[in-house]
Design a protein around this motif. Structure first.
Motif, PDB file in Angstrom:
ATOM      1  N   SER B 186       0.552  -1.338  -0.003  1.00 24.28           N
ATOM      2  CA  SER B 186      -0.025  -0.015   0.046  1.00 24.28           C
ATOM      3  C   SER B 186       0.883   1.248   0.012  1.00 24.28           C
ATOM      4  CB  SER B 186      -0.990  -0.033   1.247  1.00 24.28           C
ATOM      5  OG  SER B 186      -0.236  -0.051   2.359  1.00 24.28           O
ATOM      6  N   ALA B 187       2.203   1.059  -0.097  1.00 23.25           N
ATOM      7  CA  ALA B 187       2.973   2.266   0.032  1.00 23.25           C
ATOM      8  C   ALA B 187       2.643   2.958  -1.079  1.00 23.25           C
ATOM      9  CB  ALA B 187       4.322   1.796  -0.193  1.00 23.25           C
ATOM     10  N   GLU B 188       2.728   4.350  -1.108  1.00 25.60           N
ATOM     11  CA  GLU B 188       2.283   5.492  -1.855  1.00 25.60           C
ATOM     12  C   GLU B 188       3.095   5.279  -3.144  1.00 25.60           C
ATOM     13  OE1 GLU B 188       1.564  10.033  -1.799  1.00 25.60           O
ATOM     14  OE2 GLU B 188       0.708   8.955  -0.243  1.00 25.60           O
ATOM     15  N   ARG B 189       4.534   5.386  -2.998  1.00 20.10           N
ATOM     16  CA  ARG B 189       5.556   5.394  -3.929  1.00 20.10           C
ATOM     17  C   ARG B 189       5.923   3.659  -4.110  1.00 20.10           C
ATOM     18  NH1 ARG B 189      10.334   6.968  -2.941  1.00 20.10           N
ATOM     19  NH2 ARG B 189      11.007   7.053  -4.877  1.00 20.10           N
ATOM     20  N   LYS B 190       6.047   3.168  -5.511  1.00 20.60           N
ATOM     21  CA  LYS B 190       6.021   1.733  -5.285  1.00 20.60           C
ATOM     22  C   LYS B 190       7.472   1.283  -4.771  1.00 20.60           C
ATOM     23  CE  LYS B 190       8.114   2.208 -10.157  1.00 20.60           C
ATOM     24  NZ  LYS B 190       7.705   2.101 -11.580  1.00 20.60           N
ATOM     25  N   TYR B 191       8.531   2.249  -4.952  1.00 20.07           N
ATOM     26  CA  TYR B 191       9.705   1.924  -4.304  1.00 20.07           C
ATOM     27  C   TYR B 191       9.772   1.855  -2.981  1.00 20.07           C
ATOM     28  CZ  TYR B 191      11.017   4.005  -8.927  1.00 20.07           C
ATOM     29  OH  TYR B 191      10.986   4.092 -10.149  1.00 20.07           O
ATOM     30  N   ASP B 192       8.896   2.603  -2.104  1.00 20.28           N
ATOM     31  CA  ASP B 192       8.899   2.312  -0.724  1.00 20.28           C
ATOM     32  C   ASP B 192       8.383   1.049  -0.214  1.00 20.28           C
ATOM     33  OD1 ASP B 192      10.003   4.966  -0.708  1.00 20.28           O
ATOM     34  OD2 ASP B 192       8.281   6.072  -0.492  1.00 20.28           O
ATOM     35  N   GLY B 193       7.724   0.493  -1.110  1.00 20.19           N
ATOM     36  CA  GLY B 193       7.198  -0.625  -0.432  1.00 20.19           C
ATOM     37  C   GLY B 193       8.139  -1.917  -0.462  1.00 20.19           C
ATOM     38  N   LEU B 194       9.251  -1.864  -0.730  1.00 24.98           N
ATOM     39  CA  LEU B 194      10.176  -2.939  -1.118  1.00 24.98           C
ATOM     40  C   LEU B 194      11.202  -3.296  -0.060  1.00 24.98           C
ATOM     41  CD1 LEU B 194      10.971  -2.203  -4.732  1.00 24.98           C
ATOM     42  CD2 LEU B 194       9.811  -4.341  -3.802  1.00 24.98           C
ATOM     43  N   SER B 195      11.642  -4.253   0.387  1.00 25.07           N
ATOM     44  CA  SER B 195      12.660  -4.918   1.326  1.00 25.07           C
ATOM     45  C   SER B 195      13.554  -5.913   0.516  1.00 25.07           C
ATOM     46  CB  SER B 195      12.033  -5.337   2.575  1.00 25.07           C
ATOM     47  OG  SER B 195      10.861  -4.406   3.214  1.00 25.07           O
ATOM     48  N   PHE B 196      14.652  -5.888   1.306  1.00 25.67           N
ATOM     49  CA  PHE B 196      15.873  -6.687   0.777  1.00 25.67           C
ATOM     50  C   PHE B 196      16.227  -7.868   1.623  1.00 25.67           C
ATOM     51  CE2 PHE B 196      20.089  -7.510  -1.181  1.00 25.67           C
ATOM     52  CZ  PHE B 196      20.088  -6.961  -2.202  1.00 25.67           C
ATOM     53  N   PHE B 197      16.392  -8.937   1.102  1.00 27.67           N
ATOM     54  CA  PHE B 197      16.457 -10.131   1.933  1.00 27.67           C
ATOM     55  C   PHE B 197      17.833 -11.077   1.591  1.00 27.67           C
ATOM     56  CE2 PHE B 197      12.054  -9.130   2.264  1.00 27.67           C
ATOM     57  CZ  PHE B 197      11.888  -9.286   3.619  1.00 27.67           C
ATOM     58  N   LEU B 198      18.427 -11.489   2.667  1.00 22.83           N
ATOM     59  CA  LEU B 198      19.549 -12.322   2.443  1.00 22.83           C
ATOM     60  C   LEU B 198      18.894 -13.829   2.496  1.00 22.83           C
ATOM     61  CD1 LEU B 198      22.333 -10.643   4.281  1.00 22.83           C
ATOM     62  CD2 LEU B 198      21.851 -10.274   1.870  1.00 22.83           C
ATOM     63  N   SER B 199      18.285 -14.285   1.499  1.00 23.43           N
ATOM     64  CA  SER B 199      17.340 -15.528   1.639  1.00 23.43           C
ATOM     65  C   SER B 199      17.858 -16.935   1.667  1.00 23.43           C
ATOM     66  CB  SER B 199      16.150 -15.380   0.900  1.00 23.43           C
ATOM     67  OG  SER B 199      15.670 -16.346   0.838  1.00 23.43           O
ATOM     68  N   PRO B 200      17.650 -17.859   2.445  1.00 23.47           N
ATOM     69  CA  PRO B 200      18.134 -19.096   2.029  1.00 23.47           C
ATOM     70  C   PRO B 200      17.457 -19.765   0.910  1.00 23.47           C
ATOM     71  CG  PRO B 200      16.892 -19.268   3.936  1.00 23.47           C
ATOM     72  CD  PRO B 200      17.104 -17.762   3.706  1.00 23.47           C
ATOM     73  N   MET B 201      18.040 -20.735   0.237  1.00 21.10           N
ATOM     74  CA  MET B 201      17.231 -21.336  -0.905  1.00 21.10           C
ATOM     75  C   MET B 201      16.897 -22.581  -0.466  1.00 21.10           C
ATOM     76  SD  MET B 201      16.976 -19.351  -3.657  1.00 21.10           S
ATOM     77  CE  MET B 201      17.140 -20.250  -5.069  1.00 21.10           C
ATOM     78  N   GLU B 202      17.120 -23.180   0.576  1.00 19.56           N
ATOM     79  CA  GLU B 202      16.752 -24.385   1.199  1.00 19.56           C
ATOM     80  C   GLU B 202      15.339 -24.396   1.819  1.00 19.56           C
ATOM     81  OE1 GLU B 202      20.322 -25.918   3.057  1.00 19.56           O
ATOM     82  OE2 GLU B 202      21.293 -25.635   0.924  1.00 19.56           O
ATOM     83  N   ALA B 203      14.954 -23.209   2.016  1.00 19.28           N
ATOM     84  CA  ALA B 203      13.606 -23.139   2.810  1.00 19.28           C
ATOM     85  C   ALA B 203      12.402 -24.099   2.029  1.00 19.28           C
ATOM     86  CB  ALA B 203      13.135 -21.924   2.906  1.00 19.28           C
TER      87      ALA B 203
END
Ligand SMILES: Cc1cc2nc3c(=O)[nH]c(=O)nc-3n(C[C@H](O)[C@H](O)[C@H](O)COP(=O)(O)OP(=O)(O)OC[C@H]3O[C@@H](n4cnc5c(N)ncnc54)[C@H](O)[C@@H]3O)c2cc1C
Lengths: 377, 404
Positions: B186-203
């Motif tokens: 729902s963030a007003e600017r599309k950029y503000d709704g994003l987050s960055f993860f160091l995600s495992p691939m084995e999940a």
């Protein structure tokens, strides 16, 4: 392979020279000043020329013994690039080239006679070209021994600032050998100098008919001129490349500015990629030209240019010619109807591009010679 | 940067040591096709070979030389790593393939990660134990990365991920992914709704499907997330800051920011290699290299390649870059990738009839090297932001032109 030499130097001394050149050219060569000189007879402001002499710029290629600074011809490169950026156009390049030749090849008598005056502001010009063909090794002007020295026959074309020069350095055939000869303009009747109409209106040049002119034997530079001519062709290519790189940057800035301010369809026209992306191509072409120019400048100083230096000068001229040609062409197109007018500054650059690409050989001239250097190992 | 600049003699001594080690330890030709870039690792055989090579190089102390010693580096000056990199190029070793870790995720974690994240990830990146991939692009959002729609919903100590990523280089081999996902739709600017993860691939809930490439080989995957749970500690840069972190990552990727661990991300291909390979060919009954048009085109390419090297050199001389300071770094990717595309394409054209053969044909020039190299080069003109997007960025940030 000359490809691997990536030498580039830029010291404090050059930095200071560049700074003062920037300030000087910005102040002395505003666009109204450039415009005001277009219809003038001389094409440049003699006061500005004298100031350049006072700054020591005419002596960069001249040793201290003869009144110069001994910095070396490479120091002329940042100066000329700045002049190109501000369209400050004077006999500087040609005078500097003559000074360099006299310094390297003239022997001390001739040097002593002419160099201090050049450093002080005397205009000198090269008289090399005889036809449209910058690649023609043949020389048609001849010097034959006569009673009181040498008698000349034949004409040169596109001699820069011939009407105001005080001496010419002329390539001649003497007893079947290519030689260089200093001809004081006092020895040339004014009727022998006929002004030509330059496509780049910031410049002046003329056809000079040397037939019947006589000069003393002592004005003949010692030795076969082949290697000196080769060298002056390379250095001329480098200096005009530096100037063209500067002009290409200015032309790019002019166009970018228009693209930010002119609106159509409710948007600034610079937001259209059909204009934006070619501008990036102009930028890259210009930056590549500058890289070659600085590289070549780092290789040419004292000795006669070796293979790497030759290749660098040729690349600089080939690239800068193309960069300015492209920048000027797009500048006119991207200004629309305004670009078609004499009033729009785009015309100054597109005209300069046509001049610059030819002088000391066009891009293909240099690539053809690079092919031999690079592919025929 | 660590410490003062090393002296030329220190560097030369180090370079000699590296050179000698490489002469002795660089792997012999394995007898199967090796990837020219990290985007072409398509078989287990290639993977194991490259993993072993990178591990060996790191164990010898020649990778991440300038990264902190507590995380597997040696804490030395970056200039030493440059010496290694140049020697790897010169000796034409295989690539150091864990590029997303070495070149992008690693410097990012070192720059903005927590101590815990550094301890967890950095060493495995260097040793090639942990391979990294990048989950940015989605089937419907590529160039328009800021519009990415893969969802991440906070649930206790976890985030729950749903959606799909595509063109995931080494997705099927990676242990970790740098993942851009939407935490606030729902963030007003599309950029503000994003987050960055160091995600495992084995999940559980993460699946990959290999995609065959233009060359017929493999190398990237589509990656599906179905209620996949990853720990909240995977977040880097804070929730809602994903766009800024992604842009920082792209600076490393496009060669516009320093910090990478070094190594050889791709085989260096030069126009002089091309000239060597086509020298014996003929056109119109004459040697190819005597044709004036061919000669002229080759000189143009040689000049373009030389200009790239000179631009690198110039970047180190700030006095020569005062008028457009961002121009060289921001245009690096565009200049290099587009040059390679033109050069390799010409490499096929020059082959005459032989240019219509492909890898696997006995008569193909250099085993079809140029054919494969040309196709593979689109990875660099498309991946990491296309050339057209690069031109937008340069036009806007260097020339100050208005946004498209
Ligand atoms: C070999 C390879 C490996 C890759 N590896 C990864 C990876 O590991 N992880 C990852 O996340 N992604 C990866 N990618 C994806 C890559 O980043 C995207 O393909 C790229 O950003 C382009 O997005 P797209 O494919 O959706 O094309 P689109 O964005 O749909 O573009 C299609 C065409 O339109 C042009 N275009 C789009 N927008 C504009 C605009 N505003 N102005 C002008 N032209 C425009 C593009 O230049 C392109 O020519 C990889 C791609 C390749 C080819």
């Amino acid at each position: 392979m000359p490809m691997n030499n990536m030498q580039m130097v830029f010291g404090d001394e050059q930095g200071m020279l560049l700074d003062s050149a920037r300030a000087f050219c910005r102040d002395r060569s505003t666009m109204p000043a450039v415009r005001a000189l277009l219809p003038s007879a001389q094409g440049f402001d003699p006061q500005v020329w004298q100031q350049m002499a006072a700054l020591g710029w005419l002596g960069v290629a001249v040793a201290e013994d003869f009144g110069g600074s001994g910095l070396g011809i490479s120091s002329a490169v940042p100066l000329v690039e700045c002049m190109g950026k501000h369209l400050l156009t004077t006999p500087f390049i040609d005078t500097t080239l003559v000074a360099r030749v006299l310094q390297q090849a003239a022997g001390s008598d001739l040097s002593q006679r002419y160099l201090p005056d050049i450093v002080g502001g005397q205009i000198a010009s090269l008289a090399l070209l005889e036809s449209e063909d910058w690649g023609d090794p043949a020389i048609g002007v001849t010097a034959t021994p006569a009673k009181s020295g040498l008698q000349l026959s034949g004409a040169k074309t596109q001699v820069a600032y011939a009407e105001v020069a005080e001496l010419f350095l002329v390539s001649v055939m003497y007893q079947g050998v290519a030689r260089l000869l200093v001809v004081p303009t006092a020895a040339v009747p004014s009727a022998a100098v006929s002004r030509q109409t330059c496509i780049d209106e910031t410049r002046r040049c003329a056809r000079v008919d040397f037939s019947g002119v006589s000069v003393g034997m002592e004005n003949l530079l010692p030795g076969d001129a082949d290697s000196t001519l080769r060298e002056v062709m390379l250095l001329g290519a480098l200096l005009y490349a530096a100037e063209a790189a500067g002009s290409a940057a200015a032309c790019m800035d002019l166009t970018a500015e228009y693209l930010k301010t002119r609106h159509q369809f409710g948007r600034p026209i610079g937001s259209y990629q059909a204009l934006k992306h070619p501008m990036v191509e102009v930028l890259v072409a210009m930056e590549n030209a500058r890289s070659f120019v600085y590289h070549a400048a780092s290789l040419v100083n004292e000795a006669t240019p070796d293979r790497d230096a030759e290749s660098a000068c040729r690349m600089a001229k080939a690239q800068a010619s193309e960069a300015l040609k492209f920048a000027g062409d797009r500048a006119v197109q991207f200004h629309g109807g305004m670009g078609f007018t004499y009033e729009c500054d785009a015309q100054l650059y597109i005209r300069r591009a046509q001049w610059s690409q030819q002088v000391f050989g066009d891009a293909y001239h240099h690539r053809k010679r690079l092919a031999s250097l690079l592919l025929d190992s | 940067m660590n410490g003062t600049d090393p002296s030329p003699s220190e560097l030369a001594e180090f370079r000699a040591e590296v050179a000698a080690w490489l002469e002795q330890h660089k792997p012999a030709d394995p007898g199967f096709l090796l990837p020219q870039t990290f985007m072409e690792v398509g078989s287990d055989q290639q993977l194991e070979f490259l993993r072993e090579w990178q591990h060996k190089l790191w164990s010898a102390g020649y990778l991440g030389v300038h990264w902190p010693s507590e995380y597997g580096g040696r804490g030395m000056h970056a200039a030493f790593q440059h010496e290694v990199d140049r020697e790897l190029r010169r000796q034409r070793t295989p690539i150091t393939f864990n590029v997303i870790g070495l070149g992008w995720a690693g410097p990012l974690i070192l720059d903005i990660g927590t101590d815990q994240q550094k301890a967890l990830y950095i060493k495995g990146i260097l040793s090639a134990e942990d391979i990294w991939c990048q989950g940015f692009s989605e089937p419907d959002h590529g160039s328009d990365l800021g519009n990415a729609q893969t969802r991440a919903v906070r649930d206790g100590d976890d985030y729950v991920i749903n959606g799909s990523k595509i063109w995931t280089t080494m997705g099927n081999y990676a242990r970790y992914m740098i993942l851009l996902a939407r935490t606030d739709p729902s963030a007003e600017r599309k950029y503000d709704g994003l987050s960055f993860f160091l995600s495992p691939m084995e999940a559980r809930g993460i699946e990959t499907r290999p995609i065959q490439k233009i060359t017929g080989e493999y190398g990237f995957t589509e990656t599906f997330f179905t209620d996949a749970r990853i720990p909240a500690s995977c977040l880097i840069g804070g929730e809602g800051n994903g766009w800024r972190v992604a842009m920082q990552t792209l600076q490393y990727e496009r060669g516009a920011a320093a910090g990478a661990a070094g190594g050889l991300p791709q085989v260096r291909i030069s126009v002089s290699d091309l000239i060597d390979d086509i020298r014996h060919l003929r056109r119109d009954g004459q040697p190819l290299l005597e044709d004036p048009v061919v000669r002229d085109r080759l000189v143009e390419l040689i000049m373009e390649e030389k200009a790239l090297g000179l631009a690198d050199r110039r970047t180190g001389l700030p006095g020569l870059n005062t008028d457009y300071p961002l121009s060289l770094p921001l245009s690096f990717k565009l200049r290099a990738s587009e040059y390679q595309r033109r050069m390799r394409q010409y490499g096929l054209e020059l082959q005459g009839g032989l240019g219509s053969l492909y890898v696997g044909d006995e008569q193909a020039v250099a085993g079809g090297f140029w054919q494969r190299a040309y196709f593979n080069n689109f990875a660099t003109t498309i991946g990491g932001g296309t050339s057209q997007i690069q031109a937008n960025i340069i036009g806007e940030q260097v020339l100050g032109l208005p946004k498209s």
